[in-house]
Design an enzyme around this catalytic site. Structure first.
Site, PDB file in Angstrom:
ATOM      1  N   ASP A  84       0.883  -1.165   0.000  1.00 19.28           N
ATOM      2  CA  ASP A  84       0.000   0.000   0.000  1.00 19.28           C
ATOM      3  C   ASP A  84       0.922   1.217   0.000  1.00 19.28           C
ATOM      4  OD1 ASP A  84      -2.062   1.768  -0.006  1.00 19.28           O
ATOM      5  OD2 ASP A  84      -3.173   0.829   1.631  1.00 19.28           O
TER       6      ASP A  84
HETATM    7  C1  BGC Z   1      -4.915   3.368  -0.139  1.00 16.12           C
HETATM    8  C2  BGC Z   1      -5.015   2.365  -1.271  1.00 16.12           C
HETATM    9  C3  BGC Z   1      -4.805   3.082  -2.583  1.00 16.12           C
HETATM   10  C4  BGC Z   1      -3.471   3.806  -2.553  1.00 16.12           C
HETATM   11  C5  BGC Z   1      -3.183   4.582  -3.811  1.00 16.12           C
HETATM   12  C6  BGC Z   1      -3.653   4.188  -0.192  1.00 16.12           C
HETATM   13  O1  BGC Z   1      -3.655   5.195   0.758  1.00 16.12           O
HETATM   14  O2  BGC Z   1      -4.998   2.695   1.100  1.00 16.12           O
HETATM   15  O3  BGC Z   1      -6.255   1.737  -1.259  1.00 16.12           O
HETATM   16  O4  BGC Z   1      -4.882   2.178  -3.640  1.00 16.12           O
HETATM   17  O5  BGC Z   1      -3.467   4.730  -1.463  1.00 16.12           O
HETATM   18  O6  BGC Z   1      -4.035   5.675  -3.919  1.00 16.12           O
END
Ligand code: BGC
Length: 789
Positions: free
Chosen positions: A232
């Site tokens: 993530d």
């Molecule tokens: C989120 C993800 C997301 C990623 C990119 C993160 O903060 O938890 O779900 O895909 O950011 O935007």
């Protein structure tokens, strides 16, 4: 040459530096390629219910993405209980991604809705792993059919937003296997995603990003996942440990800021070279698999996608209550449309899933085509307080109409990534409006727009309630059509609506500052409510239609259940036939019943159909931690077939041969008892850890900034970041401002790399940490050294 042989040859021809470079993003939204060898860089974008391709790859600019179709959010998709339809959504999403040259779409999210308060529940499917996993698998199959990879997220136990960057989810293995991991397992099994995104949080003491058991032993060795694990965004703690544990790509990345760590680790023998080679081979295979997404020349049909979004919205709309058959409305008569959401739709949630829709339908426009309407906003969207003048005007409009359509729900700030709700109520102004309007006109239909359950203190006074969820860009018109019977309300709840938040076991359990203790174990959602016999507002699986169904002739063995369903009403309609398995008492500590299969059938008036739903051995099994296997306790199981977990229409019994002992017991509440943290729950088999915040002098790079706010250095860092954020977040009350505020409180120092686009790396972070811990001299020395480098 086979693809594997070609990949191996490519890996063999790469330098160590080239290999290391592939292990992190090139920026926020792309992976590196290897130009020397003709390997292209690839682009990735959010997210679960629409394409959020940002215009810049240099930073996160929530809100500035290319126009795309905003489908109903995942909560609404799940309530369709229709994997085929969700596969179609996946195909549409894949087509949009491909048209934009995006190689990987960052979804679906299959985290279990452990509590109804989780701020991202709108992005997730269900409290039940079978339903969540099947929906996720369908979505993945659809997206990947277009040559675009999916990224199954957030693996695992990311069930709350509060302190998501640091919280340690303490979950017993049985609950993990039977509930939390089971949704991912089903999505991997049925969807074969090309990537999986690891979660931010820790699981039983270890960050998901460096959890070898999770990322390698379970995901790859047991489930056979053969794709790439990405982090993530900002989830990486120790980069080299992560690689060794099975984390392939760190996202985002900034000019190779961790490459040196990787090459040093290989050169010193700390990281075996073949571990890196395996990772590189997986990344190359992903780049190869997604070649169709970069072929160019693809387009998609916006109108067709808008129509599909509308179909899904109707199929996911749940008719919760319909006393006296008030719905569907018949043409004629004056309709008062009340509630600002009817005119300015609340149709999606906030955060990384936020879509810039290419078109947006509102309910009022469509309702005005269908009937003679008046409109009153009833409340302000930017405040929870009751506005006397708006309320009075709404009451007057209600009194003058034959029927009222009253749109209420949760305003934007209630549901966003990064923040959990603090209560389950609607804004006070919405509750007050419902009470006043229904008093003025008892023919009131409440239409709810929210991404997760809410309390409804007025439910007994309102004859008809429609849960329209956050219905995407076509939800306004689609739900209007449902109200007038031009479409059926096809949805069934994928989650329980409790009467009150206090009825949920998690309410009583400690959560933070360091650990969230999942003492309720497998008793999540209806598994708990049905075991404890707790009265609920609307049960799991519930939803009415405009027709009625009869169930007859149920037969079952341990591989399938067959039941004859007849449409006994006067309209065509669909029914979601649900199969729950109830274990014999001798099977030990098991939930009262668990969903093990379902099918959605559409029947014409008077039509009957025999519906067969398959069962496998897992439908009867529990996870035997001591034996490290799925075990079936032999005995007579009851197969319950019904229209919700509380509306069982027919049962059959099946004698199932066993291969294991009963599940070990631990105290669970008896019927009617509430969860009590000191009396019930799973014993973790070790003393519960110290659940207090870090203290001055002992802060680490993983301590959330908020916990270190007594230090002027932390406050300065936060103030600087806030000042910068102000540049692109104009409205301080917007969900985006709330999300950024939460991030700046909850992020640990190590996430400064991401926030500064790589400028504030580890050496500077360590210097700052010394200063914050009161080791001034050491801190200054480190900072000077870092500057000189
Ligand atoms: C989120 C993800 C997301 C990623 C990119 C993160 O903060 O938890 O779900 O895909 O950011 O935007």
């Amino acid at each position: 040459m086979t693809a594997t042989a070609a990949t191996d040859q490519l890996v063999a021809s790469m330098t160590l530096a080239e290999k290391a470079s592939l292990c992190a993003g090139r920026d926020f939204w792309s992976f590196y390629g290897v130009p020397r060898l003709g390997v292209p860089a690839i682009g990735v974008s959010d997210g679960p219910y629409g394409l959020r391709k940002e215009r810049s790859t240099e930073q996160v600019q929530l809100g500035d993405s290319v126009p795309a179709t905003c489908f109903p959010t995942s909560a609404g998709m799940a309530s369709t209980w229709d994997p085929e339809l969700i596969e179609q959504v996946g195909r549409a999403l894949g087509a949009e991604a491909r048209a934009e040259g995006v190689s990987v779409l960052l979804g679906p999210g299959v985290n279990i809705k452990r509590t109804p308060l989780c701020g991202r529940n709108f992005e997730y499917y269900s409290e039940d792993p079978l339903l969540a996993g099947r929906m996720g698998a369908a979505w993945i199959r659809g997206v990947q059919s277009q040559g675009v990879g999916a990224s199954l997220k957030h693996f695992a136990a990311n069930n709350q937003e509060q302190r998501r960057f640091s919280i340690d989810a303490l979950v017993d293995e049985r609950a993990l296997r039977e509930v939390y991991l089971a949704a991912f397992e089903a999505a991997v099994d049925g969807g074969a995603p090309w990537t999986v995104m690891c979660a931010y949080n820790r699981l039983n003491g270890t960050y998901a990003a460096e959890h070898e058991w999770l990322l390698t032993r379970v995901l790859r060795d047991e489930w056979g996942f053969d794709g790439v694990v990405v982090s993530d965004w900002g989830a990486v703690n120790e980069r080299v440990d992560g690689l060794a544990a099975g984390l392939d790509v760190e996202m985002p990345g900034f000019g190779g800021h961790h490459d040196q760590l990787i090459t040093d680790a290989v050169n010193s023998g700390l990281l075996p070279a073949d571990v890196l080679d395996r990772t590189v081979a997986r990344i190359l295979a992903l780049i190869e698999r997604t070649a169709p997404a970069r072929a160019g020349g693809h387009t998609y049909d916006r109108d067709a996608h808008h129509a599909l979004a509308g179909r899904v919205a109707a199929e996911g709309t749940v008719l919760l209550k319909n006393d006296g058959g008030l719905l569907p409305l018949t043409p004629g008569g004056r309709i008062a449309v009340i509630g600002a959401f009817a005119e300015q739709p609340r149709f999606q949630g906030a955060g990384s899933a936020h879509i810039n829709p290419h078109r947006l339908d509102d309910a009022y426009t469509r309702l005005s085509e269908l009937a003679e309407t008046t409109y009153a906003p009833g409340y302000r969207r930017d405040s929870d307080e009751v506005d006397g003048a708006l309320l009075a005007a709404a009451v007057e409009a209600a009194g003058a109409a034959d029927t009222v359509l009253l749109y209420v729900g949760l305003t934007e700030s209630y549901e966003t990534e990064g923040l959990d709700r603090t209560h389950l109520r609607l804004p006070a102004s919405h509750d007050a409006l419902v009470a006043a309007v229904v008093a003025a006109n008892p023919r009131t239909v409440v239409v709810l727009n929210n991404g997760a359950p809410v309390e409804m203190p007025w439910h007994g006074d309102v004859p008809a309630i429609v849960e329209a969820y956050l219905g995407g860009q076509a939800g306004g018109s689609a739900v209007a059509d449902v109200l007038f019977g031009l479409a059926e309300p096809g949805g069934r709840l994928a989650e329980t609506f409790p009467h009150r938040w206090a009825d949920n076991p998690v309410h009583a359990l400690p959560s933070g500052p360091r650990q969230a203790e999942y003492r309720e174990s497998v008793y999540v959602g209806y598994r708990y409510y049905d075991t404890a016999g707790t009265d609920v507002l609307f049960p799991f699986g519930h939803g009415l239609g405009y027709t009625t169904f009869a169930y007859a002739d149920v037969t079952a063995n341990d591989t399938e259940v067959t039941v004859t369903v007849t449409n006994t009403g006067e309209r065509a309609g669909s029914e979601v036939v649900q199969v729950y398995v109830h274990e014999p008492a001798a099977a030990g500590a098991r939930p009262e019943q668990e969903l093990k299969g379902f099918a959605k059938v559409r029947l014409a008036p008077g039509e009957s159909r025999a519906v067969t739903i398959g069962l496998d051995r897992r439908a009867f099994a529990w996870y035997d931690v001591a034996g490290a296997r799925w075990a079936v306790t032999g005995g007579r199981y009851e197969i319950r077939v019904g229209a919700s977990s509380r509306d069982i229409r027919a049962t059959a019994t099946v004698d199932v041969p066993g291969d294991g002992p009963p599940a070990p017991a631990y105290p669970v509440p008896a019927a009617g008892q509430h969860w009590d943290r000191d009396r019930f729950g799973v014993a973790f088999g070790r003393p519960l850890p110290d659940n207090t915040a870090d203290v001055p002098g002992a802060y680490t790079l993983n301590t959330p900034l908020h916990d270190m706010r007594s230090s002027p250095v932390t406050r300065l860092l936060q103030a600087t970041a806030r000042r910068q954020a102000r540049g692109f977040v104009k409205d301080p009350k917007s969900p985006m401002a709330l999300l950024i505020g939460a991030m700046l409180d909850e992020m640990p120092l190590r996430m400064l790399s991401m926030m500064s686009r790589g400028k504030i790396g580890r050496p500077v972070q360590e210097g700052l940490l010394d200063l914050i811990n009161g080791r001034r001299l050491a801190g200054l020395r480190r900072l000077l050294r870092a500057r000189r480098r």
